[in-house]
Write an enzyme that holds these catalytic residues in place. Structure first.
Site, mmCIF file in Angstrom:
data_model
loop_
_atom_site.group_PDB
_atom_site.id
_atom_site.type_symbol
_atom_site.label_atom_id
_atom_site.label_comp_id
_atom_site.label_asym_id
_atom_site.label_seq_id
_atom_site.Cartn_x
_atom_site.Cartn_y
_atom_site.Cartn_z
ATOM 1 N N GLY A 1 -7.659 5.875 -11.212
ATOM 2 C CA GLY A 1 -6.718 5.609 -12.283
ATOM 3 C C GLY A 1 -6.692 6.731 -13.295
ATOM 4 N NE ARG A 2 -7.167 12.923 -11.415
ATOM 5 C CZ ARG A 2 -7.083 12.881 -10.080
ATOM 6 N NH1 ARG A 2 -6.039 12.303 -9.506
ATOM 7 N NH2 ARG A 2 -8.039 13.391 -9.321
ATOM 8 C CG ASP B 1 -3.532 5.424 -9.320
ATOM 9 O OD1 ASP B 1 -4.632 5.055 -8.877
ATOM 10 O OD2 ASP B 1 -3.218 6.613 -9.474
ATOM 11 C CG ASP C 1 1.503 5.168 -11.074
ATOM 12 O OD1 ASP C 1 2.082 4.797 -10.037
ATOM 13 O OD2 ASP C 1 1.096 6.325 -11.255
ATOM 14 C CG HIS D 1 -11.953 10.804 -2.024
ATOM 15 N ND1 HIS D 1 -12.787 11.504 -2.868
ATOM 16 C CD2 HIS D 1 -10.771 11.453 -2.030
ATOM 17 C CE1 HIS D 1 -12.139 12.553 -3.349
ATOM 18 N NE2 HIS D 1 -10.913 12.542 -2.877
ATOM 19 C CB ILE D 2 -15.122 4.533 -0.609
ATOM 20 C CG1 ILE D 2 -15.456 3.998 -1.998
ATOM 21 C CG2 ILE D 2 -16.194 5.508 -0.153
ATOM 22 C CD1 ILE D 2 -16.725 3.142 -2.042
ATOM 23 C CD GLN D 3 -11.992 3.505 -6.381
ATOM 24 O OE1 GLN D 3 -11.499 2.764 -7.210
ATOM 25 N NE2 GLN D 3 -12.362 4.743 -6.666
ATOM 26 C CB THR E 1 1.743 3.946 -6.804
ATOM 27 O OG1 THR E 1 0.683 3.906 -7.770
ATOM 28 C CG2 THR E 1 2.583 2.703 -6.957
ATOM 29 N NE ARG F 1 -2.135 15.565 -4.167
ATOM 30 C CZ ARG F 1 -1.967 14.244 -4.301
ATOM 31 N NH1 ARG F 1 -0.774 13.745 -4.542
ATOM 32 N NH2 ARG F 1 -2.994 13.416 -4.189
ATOM 33 N N GLY G 1 -0.800 11.342 -2.166
ATOM 34 C CA GLY G 1 -2.103 10.813 -1.789
ATOM 35 C C GLY G 1 -1.959 9.699 -0.780
ATOM 36 N N GLY H 1 4.953 8.390 -3.764
ATOM 37 C CA GLY H 1 4.888 7.990 -5.165
ATOM 38 C C GLY H 1 6.002 8.573 -5.999
ATOM 39 C CG ASP H 2 5.241 9.538 -9.998
ATOM 40 O OD1 ASP H 2 4.622 10.133 -9.087
ATOM 41 O OD2 ASP H 2 4.829 9.469 -11.165
ATOM 42 N N GLY H 3 6.461 11.336 -7.592
ATOM 43 C CA GLY H 3 6.864 12.706 -7.275
ATOM 44 C C GLY H 3 7.750 12.758 -6.040
ATOM 45 C CB THR H 4 7.257 11.250 -2.696
ATOM 46 O OG1 THR H 4 5.952 11.797 -2.601
ATOM 47 C CG2 THR H 4 7.939 11.287 -1.347
#
Lengths: 342, 342, 342, 342
Positions: free
Chosen positions: D171-172, D128, D130, D272-274, D126, D72, D10, D103-106
């Site tokens: 924040g999932r 988020d 996290d 998405h504005i965030q 991230t 992704r 993201g 992020g963590d995946g990458t």
């Protein structure tokens, strides 16, 4: 057609939105080709120009400043034959028409060129709002927003320190930015060139706010001078280091207020931050509409004219109107604003 | 005089600046006394009011919302004799005149009261800009600024992810906010109720932007419905948890665009953030001027009228004008905006 | 307990969030009673205080400035027995403990009081970020945001006019605001007191940016002086009108750069707008956490200590740490920043 | 060296500042050459890349999103030999090292490549917050600022209408954005996944705020579910038009609160504005420092590591740390935040 665009004079938020509006309109509806002259008339005089393909205007509508650059150059400078210079430049690049985006000086030049037979149209630009030929133009409301945001901040720190805050905003000859930002921020006194208050009057309003336990907020247009300014107060000459003797009228007023009233006072000169911002949505829409409308002038060959806002409509008027009618703050608006002083 | 003020209907940035403008003017120039009715007509009906001394309006000009609260109450509700109710309430508190700040519903009620002999004047309020009786009113430009700022952000993330971003802005019956914010943000298609596009047209513009390697930005007014909407598309009924079946037209459009074009699409519903902000300087100035001007109506006993903006002037018009003339986006503005689509 | 709060020294965005955090925590979890001393130590010395009931702190977390007012008063002024003065004042109102929110001067005073047996705790405040006792404190990041926003605007107008823009930000003895805002805005040279560049070095960076067709952006901390400043350059004495001879170091540098390089240069002094803003979310959260944490110090009787941020944790340290360790920009951060110059 | 950069996952405000920091550092101090892979790993897999000369990064530090695009995609997708794919791609273009920003995946992917012998370093991203491997990373504070600004607006309209406003933020799996923006805006209850409140608890806080005549503000992380959620409440399946059944947890909570307490409630999903905004100065500085520091990792061949913020220092840690340690809101921070509820 092949159309040349130039931006001239002080920069102003919305210039790029005008360019974008014109190029998108010309590209889509008239298959026009655009070139941009660098740094206003200098680019014309020196034949310094760049193509403006549609992709070049992508996303520039929200950018402050001007992608073409600007300057105060003038083809008629030093009594030169400006019309001949411009005609030659246009012929050299086979430019069919000019769009001049600028203030009264630029539009005056554009009108001289028009009278000499050059196909030119205008878009009025004035961050100071000093053109009577249009209700408003782009840039002014952005400058007022930026000034107001700063005034809100000054008021907060003034309240905490029980200080009189004196803020200088743009406006050499007219007080529109001071009037609007001062009203928006709830200033206790607004000083504009059109209706020069005396130091006594300014201090009376400051004292009256102070007596109601307010931290006085004084907004002053850079071109203001107190009616009863002591001789030499506005003396700007440079010292041996090329420094201005002082930073502006705000820096002259603050110590005078402090001396007279014994209220700690601080000066802030907002300066260039007022003109450099991204245009507000209001100014982006107005500038885009101007850019679109000026293409109608070009394609209907209504040369010697410029676009203008009347109410909510975009109309067009002779370039001469921009020159003949400076717009000062009228007595009615001044009376309205001063009714809230002190 | 003793003057009652109320704010009614949906809140709108600038309401407090109107109250401040009126109170400062009345306090300084007419020695008026002010009371505020809580939550619009409800406060009048229930005689729930608070004094508004000058100090109470200090610094509220920049605050969003309304210090008096608002509601959709109406004295004529259920066929009651609203005029009698209001007259009684005013007499009980010896209120000489009412200032009603609100939209068409509120102003319609005010006019019925005026026709029944109640001394009432109005200040037009519409965040949607749907009143023809005034060029603009406070709140609209603030909402457009907030929406535009959000659209700018959506465009950035859309570009990074190569997504089509569909943004829903306010506007149940008119598309002014969508039109202005969409033009300001450079949207590729704007969907408004006045000129309903079909899904095919929307998709054509999205595809055309996509083909030029743009992340399509679609701005849609909440009241928009595609001309060829499949049956049930706009179905809003609540489920067993009282949840709306979906969040709005944007959430209906995004998946349809994705299905038809295979372009990943995301919906955002801006919602209430558009009306809750601090007013922009433009709206603070306009609201303050309205508040000052409405006091002239009161003191010259020009009841049954409301203040209005024409060009740069504050004028006044009969309350009936607010009711008879809703202001939809005219074809000229629509043609202007759509010329930039795709 | 009955707890007295005071804010002292220059105001700083976040002071109100500290007060709110402390009052909410004390009200809910300890049934404390709060009083606020007006204008810092002046309020203590003159026994000028106001109760701070819970409702008083409603919504103040986002307000800039301080609801208690501030000043530079000091109970030890003129060799007075500050401890006796403060003890008397506390006894007179049965105040059990003091929360002093301020910078090194205030915390130094608080420590002297603590050493004299007065139950006092501290919250560090420095918009300049010059306290080594905490990683950061509230206000600094807000000032950096405001400065950066202004620098972004100056860069836009500089680009349009091909000018060198010289911007002066806060920082009398340390260059943290200049360092952070300069890095954020992509300045071509940053001038800070800790590592004074020479005029030659400054001009070399300006020229190098210019040669790459950039409008040079120079960020200078107010306390900076060029290593090789000509005698008299920093001469600040007032003229007969009480005006400073010039507005600051930026107004001294701009003409020197223009003279040496022939690049048109403009100075802007951001001044008080940097400290008057609403706190950013970062500062609101940090200030709220400080306000909550300082209540733990009070109720665990850990007097003579102050709250501090380490990493993401709120810890506490002796007040003496705030005094003994000013925090200058270290060589590592300077090398990092200068690596991007020119 | 020839260095490849990619941004994956993201988007996040500050990505461009990282790229700028790396390119300027490599260009000036190591004479490196840079290429950017388009859309993260997709660009590597498909060998889709562009050169990044120094001039390309001009002024991008303040731009949101990523100039390289993102996706992704993942080279190990479907059990492919990702290391072989990446090695081939690097060899084909003679790329000496990779900088993976994600992020963590990458970072997990980057670590697998490192273990397979590929010279890769990482920059944690991230929005988020996290990742436990760093105190903070860029983007988070920008998202919190945008969310807080929106919450401030919702509170104003909520106060005017006496409504409970329920706002959903990103924040999932973690509630950091909700925690910080909620504390900054003074929310009456904050709902995060780590410590799921029950509907009863949420309603109790809402009622308590209501009883003190406050318009309740509820901030909820998108991944939150009430501990006692009725079966089917979180049911997200799409309807026949591909529309989500509802817009998010906020749209589920608002009607439930209204039903239980009889308090008019409204939901807003910030969405998405965030993530699309321009980075705050804080994030620009942090991202720039990360970009500069990651070049040290490259040139000192400390592959398999990533940059990290500890206190105010930039350090480096193994990529594995980013994977092994997700960062949830700890009990201490939760207790701190909830102490202000209701």
């Amino acid at each position: 057609m092949k159309i040349g665009i130039l931006t001239s004079g002080g920069d102003c938020p919305g210039l790029n939105a005008v360019i974008r509006g014109a190029v998108l309109t010309g590209d889509r509806h008239f298959e026009d080709e655009f070139v941009g002259y660098r740094d206003g008339w200098r680019g014309v005089i020196e034949n310094d120009l760049v193509p403006i393909p549609r992709r070049r205007v992508r996303g520039i509508g929200r950018q402050g400043g001007t992608i073409l650059g600007t300057s105060r150059a003038n083809p008629f400078h030093d009594g030169q034959d400006g019309a001949a210079i411009v005609r030659r430049a246009m012929e050299a690049e086979e430019v069919d028409a000019l769009i001049a985006i600028g203030g009264d000086g630029t539009l005056y030049t554009a009108n001289r060129l028009f009278e000499a037979g050059i196909p030119v149209v205008g878009v009025p630009k004035t961050v100071d709002n000093d053109l009577d030929a249009t209700d408003y133009t782009f840039g002014f409301h952005t400058a007022v927003e930026i000034a107001t945001e700063s005034l809100d901040r000054l008021r907060m720190t003034g309240d905490s320190h029980h200080r009189c805050m004196v803020a200088e905003v743009m406006g050499r000859s007219v007080g529109w930015i001071a009037l609007h930002s001062g009203m928006a921020a709830g200033a206790h006194v607004i000083c504009i060139p059109e209706f020069p208050l005396s130091l006594d009057e300014i201090c009376a309003h400051v004292q009256s706010a102070w007596d109601r336990r307010r931290a006085p907020l004084v907004v002053v247009a850079e071109g203001f001078q107190p009616r009863d300014a002591p001789a030499g107060l506005m003396d700007y000459e440079l010292d041996e280091f090329g420094r201005p003797r002082f930073g502006g009228i705000a820096q002259a007023l603050a110590p005078l207020i402090e001396q007279r009233l014994g209220i700690e006072s601080r000066a802030t000169v907002l300066g260039h931050i007022q003109r450099g911002g991204e245009p507000t949505a209001y100014d982006r829409v107005l500038a885009t509409r101007f850019g679109m409308a000026v293409m109608d002038l070009v394609h209907s060959r209504r040369y010697g004219r410029m676009v203008s806002l009347r109410g909510t409509d975009i109309v067009d008027v002779p370039l001469t109107e921009a020159i003949d009618n400076p717009k000062a703050v009228p007595a009615s608006r001044w009376d309205e604003a001063r009714a809230l002083f002190g």
